[in-house]
Design a protein around this motif. Structure first.
Motif, PDB file in Angstrom:
ATOM      1  N   ALA A  41       0.822  -1.206   0.000  1.00 38.85           N
ATOM      2  CA  ALA A  41       0.000   0.000   0.000  1.00 38.85           C
ATOM      3  C   ALA A  41       0.859   1.262   0.000  1.00 38.85           C
ATOM      4  CB  ALA A  41      -0.928  -0.001   1.224  1.00 38.85           C
ATOM      5  N   VAL A  42       1.927   1.263   0.783  1.00 38.75           N
ATOM      6  CA  VAL A  42       2.816   2.426   0.809  1.00 38.75           C
ATOM      7  C   VAL A  42       3.551   2.567  -0.519  1.00 38.75           C
ATOM      8  CG1 VAL A  42       4.891   3.364   1.899  1.00 38.75           C
ATOM      9  CG2 VAL A  42       3.066   2.444   3.311  1.00 38.75           C
ATOM     10  N   SER A  43       3.942   1.454  -1.119  1.00 39.00           N
ATOM     11  CA  SER A  43       4.587   1.522  -2.435  1.00 39.00           C
ATOM     12  C   SER A  43       3.642   2.105  -3.477  1.00 39.00           C
ATOM     13  CB  SER A  43       5.043   0.126  -2.861  1.00 39.00           C
ATOM     14  OG  SER A  43       5.995  -0.397  -1.953  1.00 39.00           O
ATOM     15  N   ALA A  44       2.343   1.764  -3.374  1.00 37.12           N
ATOM     16  CA  ALA A  44       1.370   2.340  -4.295  1.00 37.12           C
ATOM     17  C   ALA A  44       1.222   3.841  -4.077  1.00 37.12           C
ATOM     18  CB  ALA A  44       0.020   1.641  -4.121  1.00 37.12           C
ATOM     19  N   LEU A  45       1.240   4.276  -2.817  1.00 39.66           N
ATOM     20  CA  LEU A  45       1.197   5.718  -2.531  1.00 39.66           C
ATOM     21  C   LEU A  45       2.411   6.421  -3.128  1.00 39.66           C
ATOM     22  CD1 LEU A  45       0.006   5.905   1.207  1.00 39.66           C
ATOM     23  CD2 LEU A  45      -1.234   6.720  -0.800  1.00 39.66           C
ATOM     24  N   ALA A  46       3.580   5.820  -2.963  1.00 35.15           N
ATOM     25  CA  ALA A  46       4.796   6.437  -3.492  1.00 35.15           C
ATOM     26  C   ALA A  46       4.750   6.526  -5.013  1.00 35.15           C
ATOM     27  CB  ALA A  46       6.016   5.639  -3.037  1.00 35.15           C
ATOM     28  N   ALA A  47       4.162   5.507  -5.649  1.00 31.96           N
ATOM     29  CA  ALA A  47       4.089   5.527  -7.111  1.00 31.96           C
ATOM     30  C   ALA A  47       3.172   6.635  -7.613  1.00 31.96           C
ATOM     31  CB  ALA A  47       3.607   4.169  -7.614  1.00 31.96           C
ATOM     32  N   ARG A  48       2.149   6.990  -6.852  1.00 31.53           N
ATOM     33  CA  ARG A  48       1.222   8.038  -7.272  1.00 31.53           C
ATOM     34  C   ARG A  48       1.661   9.425  -6.838  1.00 31.53           C
ATOM     35  NH1 ARG A  48      -2.836   4.428  -5.163  1.00 31.53           N
ATOM     36  NH2 ARG A  48      -3.138   5.875  -3.430  1.00 31.53           N
ATOM     37  N   SER A  49       2.727   9.515  -6.046  1.00 30.63           N
ATOM     38  CA  SER A  49       3.140  10.809  -5.522  1.00 30.63           C
ATOM     39  C   SER A  49       3.685  11.705  -6.626  1.00 30.63           C
ATOM     40  CB  SER A  49       4.203  10.618  -4.433  1.00 30.63           C
ATOM     41  OG  SER A  49       4.700  11.859  -3.985  1.00 30.63           O
ATOM     42  N   ALA A  50       3.410  13.008  -6.480  1.00 33.01           N
ATOM     43  CA  ALA A  50       3.926  13.975  -7.452  1.00 33.01           C
ATOM     44  C   ALA A  50       5.430  14.177  -7.298  1.00 33.01           C
ATOM     45  CB  ALA A  50       3.200  15.305  -7.291  1.00 33.01           C
ATOM     46  N   VAL A  51       5.973  13.822  -6.128  1.00 29.10           N
ATOM     47  CA  VAL A  51       7.412  13.945  -5.865  1.00 29.10           C
ATOM     48  C   VAL A  51       8.018  12.550  -5.900  1.00 29.10           C
ATOM     49  CG1 VAL A  51       9.135  14.669  -4.167  1.00 29.10           C
ATOM     50  CG2 VAL A  51       7.040  16.000  -4.449  1.00 29.10           C
ATOM     51  N   PRO A  52       9.166  12.361  -6.538  1.00 31.94           N
ATOM     52  CA  PRO A  52       9.800  11.040  -6.541  1.00 31.94           C
ATOM     53  C   PRO A  52      10.080  10.552  -5.124  1.00 31.94           C
ATOM     54  CG  PRO A  52      10.823  12.465  -8.168  1.00 31.94           C
ATOM     55  CD  PRO A  52       9.901  13.336  -7.374  1.00 31.94           C
ATOM     56  N   VAL A  53       9.662   9.324  -4.826  1.00 35.87           N
ATOM     57  CA  VAL A  53       9.766   8.779  -3.473  1.00 35.87           C
ATOM     58  C   VAL A  53      10.427   7.413  -3.534  1.00 35.87           C
ATOM     59  CG1 VAL A  53       8.504   8.071  -1.402  1.00 35.87           C
ATOM     60  CG2 VAL A  53       7.674  10.006  -2.756  1.00 35.87           C
ATOM     61  N   THR A  54      11.387   7.193  -2.647  1.00 34.11           N
ATOM     62  CA  THR A  54      11.979   5.867  -2.489  1.00 34.11           C
ATOM     63  C   THR A  54      11.450   5.254  -1.199  1.00 34.11           C
ATOM     64  OG1 THR A  54      13.900   6.799  -1.343  1.00 34.11           O
ATOM     65  CG2 THR A  54      14.076   6.494  -3.723  1.00 34.11           C
ATOM     66  N   VAL A  55      11.123   3.974  -1.254  1.00 35.62           N
ATOM     67  CA  VAL A  55      10.522   3.268  -0.126  1.00 35.62           C
ATOM     68  C   VAL A  55      11.451   2.156   0.324  1.00 35.62           C
ATOM     69  CG1 VAL A  55       8.525   1.965   0.698  1.00 35.62           C
ATOM     70  CG2 VAL A  55       8.207   3.810  -0.957  1.00 35.62           C
ATOM     71  N   SER A  56      11.695   2.094   1.631  1.00 38.21           N
ATOM     72  CA  SER A  56      12.512   1.037   2.209  1.00 38.21           C
ATOM     73  C   SER A  56      11.708   0.390   3.343  1.00 38.21           C
ATOM     74  CB  SER A  56      13.828   1.603   2.754  1.00 38.21           C
ATOM     75  OG  SER A  56      14.556   0.617   3.453  1.00 38.21           O
ATOM     76  N   VAL A  57      11.445  -0.900   3.215  1.00 35.72           N
ATOM     77  CA  VAL A  57      10.650  -1.640   4.197  1.00 35.72           C
ATOM     78  C   VAL A  57      11.480  -2.810   4.703  1.00 35.72           C
ATOM     79  CG1 VAL A  57       8.502  -2.884   4.640  1.00 35.72           C
ATOM     80  CG2 VAL A  57       8.531  -0.992   2.997  1.00 35.72           C
ATOM     81  N   SER A  58      11.532  -2.958   6.044  1.00 30.71           N
ATOM     82  CA  SER A  58      12.347  -4.019   6.642  1.00 30.71           C
ATOM     83  C   SER A  58      11.576  -4.679   7.782  1.00 30.71           C
ATOM     84  CB  SER A  58      13.668  -3.450   7.170  1.00 30.71           C
ATOM     85  OG  SER A  58      14.414  -4.426   7.849  1.00 30.71           O
ATOM     86  N   GLY A  59      11.214  -5.939   7.573  1.00 27.47           N
ATOM     87  CA  GLY A  59      10.647  -6.755   8.643  1.00 27.47           C
ATOM     88  C   GLY A  59       9.342  -6.286   9.211  1.00 27.47           C
ATOM     89  N   VAL A  60       8.516  -5.625   8.420  1.00 28.85           N
ATOM     90  CA  VAL A  60       7.240  -5.125   8.951  1.00 28.85           C
ATOM     91  C   VAL A  60       6.205  -6.245   9.021  1.00 28.85           C
ATOM     92  CG1 VAL A  60       5.330  -3.552   8.535  1.00 28.85           C
ATOM     93  CG2 VAL A  60       7.670  -2.776   8.187  1.00 28.85           C
ATOM     94  N   GLY A  61       6.038  -6.993   7.941  1.00 27.19           N
ATOM     95  CA  GLY A  61       5.046  -8.057   7.935  1.00 27.19           C
ATOM     96  C   GLY A  61       3.628  -7.513   8.035  1.00 27.19           C
ATOM     97  N   ARG A  62       2.706  -8.356   8.471  1.00 25.08           N
ATOM     98  CA  ARG A  62       1.316  -7.959   8.629  1.00 25.08           C
ATOM     99  C   ARG A  62       1.063  -7.572  10.079  1.00 25.08           C
ATOM    100  NH1 ARG A  62      -2.183  -8.622   4.462  1.00 25.08           N
ATOM    101  NH2 ARG A  62      -3.197  -6.978   5.676  1.00 25.08           N
TER     102      ARG A  62
END
Length: 470
Positions: free
Chosen positions: A307-328
């Motif tokens: 979901a956060v990656s989808a938000l970053a893809a739609r953002s008007a500003v270039p966004v890099t996403v780093s996710v580590s061990g979050v899970g559900r």
């Protein structure tokens, strides 16, 4: 009859539960011996430091064992007396003092151990002696015939004759002592409880102040949450009224006029149908904008990472996403995290003037309880102030509603860095999901809303039906 029976049952339960206090006092004899050994080790270690300087090798382990002994005593008190004592928290002393065992908690544990060495041996010996003597007297009818003619003495003090009224009186006194022992044990064990609470437990005034602050925070966050939910409801209502509702009314009118013209003016009817078709697609777009404040299906289906990656893809500003061990995580935590990231990216696009942004998601298991850590950073102009209504107030309300924290670092000239900690509650099991609760009747509404808002996802599969209508 029931009124008179209830006090009797209550008195009987009180008497029976008092034996756990008596057992606690008997065990004081053993824990008192342990405390004596620890006190001797501490004294020898302290003297060794003064005399030869090598006593530190004995003193440090002894202090740590003393601290463990104090924690074990808190558990023993809770198990036998039912009194739970909150352990004293660290007082913010230098870490090296705690590592060496010289911190406040260790010093207090040493003081408790020294006092318990005296009090534990005294009470343990007295109660054990009393109970053994009482049981010996009560069992007297079983062995009185085997006593010598001149009688005997219990513990060398209490005379017991082989017959006569004195024996009966002694037996009655022992029975009375047996009946009274649990009540006396309750009173004596309160000394142990108070001693542990004073030296090992959290300071009463500090605990009361902490609880008062906690109640005030919860009251404030509850009020803010209610206001936030009401404001969100009014926003959705206003957006639906001003956007899609007006277009749907216009579409209905165009379709009605097209139906009226269909017989005598097919060209005019076709023009109205084309206009209604175009308006319906515009209404869909407006519904997508309204639905951005509602939990998207991708969050429920694929989790916070997608979901956060989808938000970053739609953002008007270039966004890099780093996710580590979050899970559900549980749905509430995931939804609040999603809203926070969405609002922060909106602020980045509208107010920061940033050329890029970075999102980091992770779990911090070292915190109590474990926390989901959200970090959003941009290279914009900075100067974000929650008091100026840039959306950070709403974020704080959402975060506080689940007992989270938010920290904003945004100096003039940038960069802006926002760090959010949310309790990382586990995903409810299937059994928990379907257990009846007062909150469940309201759950189908979000699921229905999420299903209706599925066109908000910009996947080719979902958007293709609309494109085919053209």
């Amino acid at each position: 009859m029931s009124t008179s029976t209830t006090p009797r049952r209550s008195l009987l339960r009180h008497w029976l539960s008092g034996w756990s206090h008596a057992a606690f006092l008997v065990l004081n004899l053993l824990t008192g011996l342990v405390a004596v050994v620890l006190v001797v080790l501490i004294i020898v270690g302290a003297v060794g430091i003064i005399a030869a300087g090598s006593g530190l090798l004995l003193l440090v382990p002894a202090l740590w064992v003393t601290w463990l002994f104090g924690r074990a005593e808190l558990g023993r008190i809770e198990a036998f007396t039912g009194r739970r004592i909150t352990p004293r928290r660290a007082s913010g002393e230098p870490r090296w003092l705690t590592v060496l065992g010289f911190g406040e908690e260790h010093r207090r544990a040493a003081a408790y151990t020294g006092l318990h060495a005296l009090w534990g041996l005294l009470t343990g010996a007295l109660v054990a002696t009393l109970l053994s003597g009482v049981m010996a007297v009560l069992a007297l009818p079983l062995y009185v015939g085997r006593l010598p003619g001149e009688g005997t003495r219990i513990f060398g003090v209490v005379p017991v004759a082989s017959g006569g009224s004195g024996q009966a009186l002694l037996w009655v006194l022992a029975l009375v002592a047996l009946l009274v022992t649990p009540f006396l044990a309750r009173l004596v064990s309160q000394v142990d409880v108070q001693l542990a609470r004073t030296l090992l437990g959290q300071d009463a005034e500090v605990e009361i102040a902490h609880l008062s602050e906690r109640v005030e925070t919860l009251t404030t966050s509850r009020t803010e949450t209610i206001d936030s939910v009401e404001a969100e409801r009014r926003r959705i209502e206003r957006d639906l009224h001003d956007g899609p509702q007006q277009r749907l009314v216009a579409i209905a009118m165009d379709l009605g006029m097209a139906r009226a013209r269909l017989a005598h003016d097919p060209a005019g009817a076709q023009e109205l149908l084309d206009k209604a078709h175009q308006a319906s697609k515009e209404a869909i777009v407006e519904m997508r904008h309204v639905a951005r404040g509602i939990t998207p299906p991708i969050l429920a289906d694929r989790g916070l990472d997608a979901a956060v990656s989808a938000l970053a893809a739609r953002s008007a500003v270039p966004v890099t996403v780093s996710v580590s061990g979050v899970g559900r995580l549980d749905p509430t935590t995931e939804a609040i995290a999603y809203y926070c990231v969405s609002e922060l990216l909106t602020n980045v696009a509208k107010h920061s003037g940033a050329a890029s942004a970075r999102i980091r998601l992770g779990r911090n298991e070292a915190l109590t309880p474990p926390a989901l850590v959200i970090e959003v950073e941009d290279d914009g102009v900075g100067g974000a102030d929650p008091r100026r209504g840039t959306g950070l107030v709403g974020l704080r309300q959402r975060v506080n509603s689940v007992d989270g924290t938010i920290a904003v670092d945004s100096p003039r000239g940038g960069p802006t860095r926002v760090v959010i900690h949310l309790p990382a509650r586990p995903v409810p099991t299937q059994q928990d999901r379907y257990l009846p609760s007062p909150a469940q009747p309201a759950q189908p509404a979000p699921a229905q809303t999420a299903t209706q808002s599925s066109p908000t996802q910009t996947s080719p599969t979902q958007s293709s039906p609309t494109q085919n209508e053209d």
